[in-house]
Design an enzyme around this catalytic site. Structure first.
Site, mmCIF file in Angstrom:
data_model
loop_
_atom_site.group_PDB
_atom_site.id
_atom_site.type_symbol
_atom_site.label_atom_id
_atom_site.label_comp_id
_atom_site.label_asym_id
_atom_site.label_seq_id
_atom_site.Cartn_x
_atom_site.Cartn_y
_atom_site.Cartn_z
ATOM 1 N N ASP A 118 -29.879 9.150 30.583
ATOM 2 C CA ASP A 118 -30.841 8.161 31.068
ATOM 3 C C ASP A 118 -31.547 7.481 29.896
ATOM 4 O OD1 ASP A 118 -30.235 8.949 33.622
ATOM 5 O OD2 ASP A 118 -31.990 10.252 33.839
ATOM 6 N N ARG B 154 -27.651 0.780 42.494
ATOM 7 C CA ARG B 154 -28.934 1.461 42.272
ATOM 8 C C ARG B 154 -29.945 0.563 41.565
ATOM 9 N NH1 ARG B 154 -27.482 7.783 40.689
ATOM 10 N NH2 ARG B 154 -25.946 8.104 42.328
ATOM 11 N N ASP C 206 -25.285 7.432 32.270
ATOM 12 C CA ASP C 206 -25.831 7.670 33.606
ATOM 13 C C ASP C 206 -26.691 6.474 34.006
ATOM 14 O OD1 ASP C 206 -26.484 8.759 36.025
ATOM 15 O OD2 ASP C 206 -27.593 10.460 35.250
ATOM 16 N N ASP D 172 -34.710 6.359 35.784
ATOM 17 C CA ASP D 172 -34.670 7.348 36.858
ATOM 18 C C ASP D 172 -36.030 8.004 37.086
ATOM 19 O OD1 ASP D 172 -32.074 7.039 37.623
ATOM 20 O OD2 ASP D 172 -31.391 9.020 36.961
#
Length: 491
Positions: free
Chosen positions: A147, A229, A176, A180
């Site tokens: 991340d 996302r 990734d 997040d």
């Protein structure tokens, strides 16, 4: 497809606070607000290790601090540092079990290269004007679970502003997500940032059992060339306004498991399924207003696939507990092309589709020391000295004399026969060596406590400290350092 606009109110109130006035909008203003290290000491860092040293040098884990970062931060210059006020690691920038911290890029910029920023069990954090790229979870080197910025395990009140977060591919290439939130991360705002070239923009909740995250506000951000996302919401509440979404390959805002999202005055273009509930039948909901859907492709309704289009309508009604201003959606792409991302001057919208610079701040926030120079009449010693130099030259009030270490690093100290209270120092380099000191730290010789870290010479504020000897340690230099004066002050 033809240009489609869903019309709504032009604005829902006035700005309560903005980056121009030094604070966030959105959910980061709730729950006591987000001020970062405001009111604390300002230090400069040019390596990841120095960032960790700055955190570890504080009196406690909640002592406010502003860390100004310049240069390339990478695995080679980021090590673990230990201390009572920190909990760091060598493979990431670790903001763990701390509070009241601002991490801000300055000068020529702060590039976190293959090195993620990890916020864990922390509160009241600001990350501003930073560029984070190519953080991997597999391959080499790995950092932060892949991340760019990751928050987890009881995190609250975080504002990330004017950041550029990017990868060079998706999960198959070792990456990734870019942003997040999981494990009870709450009251977050992401603003004026660019997220690009990644398989995953970011999520709110790591699994169907991780539903205690949010609320979160996303405003004035650019999502470019992202698979999905933007974000993925598992339960919780989100507000997304005045963002530019372009090149979403698979899906965009994914509201699931009872999540609610207020979607206002965004510009969606050249994208597939930018809003809906995807990859599950556990529906979320949305309120839509004022958005533009330009060259957007919508897939068919099916099991596990519930797009909001081709004619998006609201499935819930939402309100938020803060004031804010909305730019018209049609100006968002041009507005964010100049204002979003790192190294764009921290420009923000004035609420009418134009940008304005932030309120001017001094380039050096440290006030010049005042009062008598306590070094005059004191003693001096150090770790080493070059031939022809003297420790006493730093306390004689004469800029024409100097001390140099025998190598590129070293220590020089000012000492007294009894305790003195010191609140600031001034480090004066000799005229022919200005800029040679690239990193330093100030230490209470009596206790070993690190009082300050940074780079470059000049005026340095310290926490009020009573001591009989104070050290100035040169930890990095270019050329041969020559220190003309080591001044100390009580006020």
């Amino acid at each position: 497809m033809a240009l489609i606009a869903t019309m709504g109110a032009a604005a829902l109130g006035t700005q309560a606070a903005s980056a121009a006035s030094g604070g966030p909008e959105g959910f980061a203003t709730v729950n006591g607000g987000t001020t970062g290290g405001a009111g604390g000491q300002t230090v400069r860092a040019t390596t990841g290790t120095q960032i960790h040293e700055a955190l570890c040098s504080r009196a406690s884990s909640d002592t406010p601090i502003v860390i100004e970062v310049e240069g390339r931060i990478h695995h080679g210059n980021t090590t673990k540092v230990s201390g009572a006020s920190c909990n760091t690691a060598e493979d990431k920038i670790e903001l763990k079990e701390i509070s009241n911290v601002t991490l801000v890029g300055v000068g020529s910029g702060a590039l976190f290269d293959e090195l993620g920023i990890h916020i864990r069990s922390s509160r009241n954090i600001i990350v501003q004007n930073v560029h984070v790229r190519n953080v991997k979870k597999s391959g080499s080197p790995t950092s932060n679970g892949g991340d760019a910025i990751g928050m987890e395990r009881d995190v609250s009140n975080v504002w990330v502003d004017h950041a550029t977060l990017e990868a060079s591919g998706g999960e198959s290439a070792g990456y990734d997500a870019l942003f997040d939130m999981k494990g009870d991360t709450r009251y977050v705002t992401l603003s004026y940032s660019v997220l690009r070239n990644s398989g995953r923009g970011g999520l709110v909740g790591s699994s169907d059992g991780d539903t205690g995250n949010g609320p979160v506000t996303y405003h004035h951000n650019v999502y470019e060339n992202i698979d999905s996302r933007t974000p993925l919401l598992r339960a919780g509440t989100a507000h997304t306004y005045n963002n530019h979404f372009t090149g979403l390959a698979k899906s965009g805002i994914n509201s699931r498991l009872g999540a609610e999202v207020l979607v206002e005055n965004n510009y969606f273009e050249s994208s597939r399924d930018p809003l809906g509930t995807f990859y599950t039948d556990d529906m979320g909901s949305w309120e839509v207003s004022g958005n533009i859907w330009d060259d957007v492709t919508w897939s068919a309704e099916a099991s596990g696939n519930h797009p909001a289009g081709p004619n998006p309508v609201s499935t819930t009604s939402m309100s938020v507990p803060y004031a804010y201003a909305l730019d018209a959606a049609d100006c968002v792409p041009a507005l964010l092309a100049s204002a979003a991302g790192a190294n764009t001057g921290l420009q923000v919208s004035d609420g009418s589709c134009a940008v304005e610079a932030p309120d001017p701040e001094p380039t050096d926030p440290t006030d010049p020391p005042t009062g008598d120079n306590l070094s005059l009449g004191a003693g001096a010693d150090g770790s080493s000295k070059a031939s022809g130099s003297s420790y006493g030259n730093v306390i004689d009030g004469d800029m024409s004399t100097s001390w140099s270490p025998s190598g590129s690093t070293g220590r020089v100290s000012v000492k007294w026969g009894s305790d003195r209270t010191v609140t600031a120092i001034a480090i004066r380099e000799a005229a022919d060596a200005v800029g040679a000191i690239t990193s330093w730290r100030v230490v209470n010789h009596d206790t070993g406590e690190v009082l300050a870290t940074g780079s470059g010479a000049g005026d340095i504020d310290l926490p009020t400290t009573t001591l009989s000897k104070i050290d100035f340690e040169i930890t990095g230099s270019s050329g041969t350092p020559k220190l003309a004066e080591f001044e100390t002050y009580a006020g």
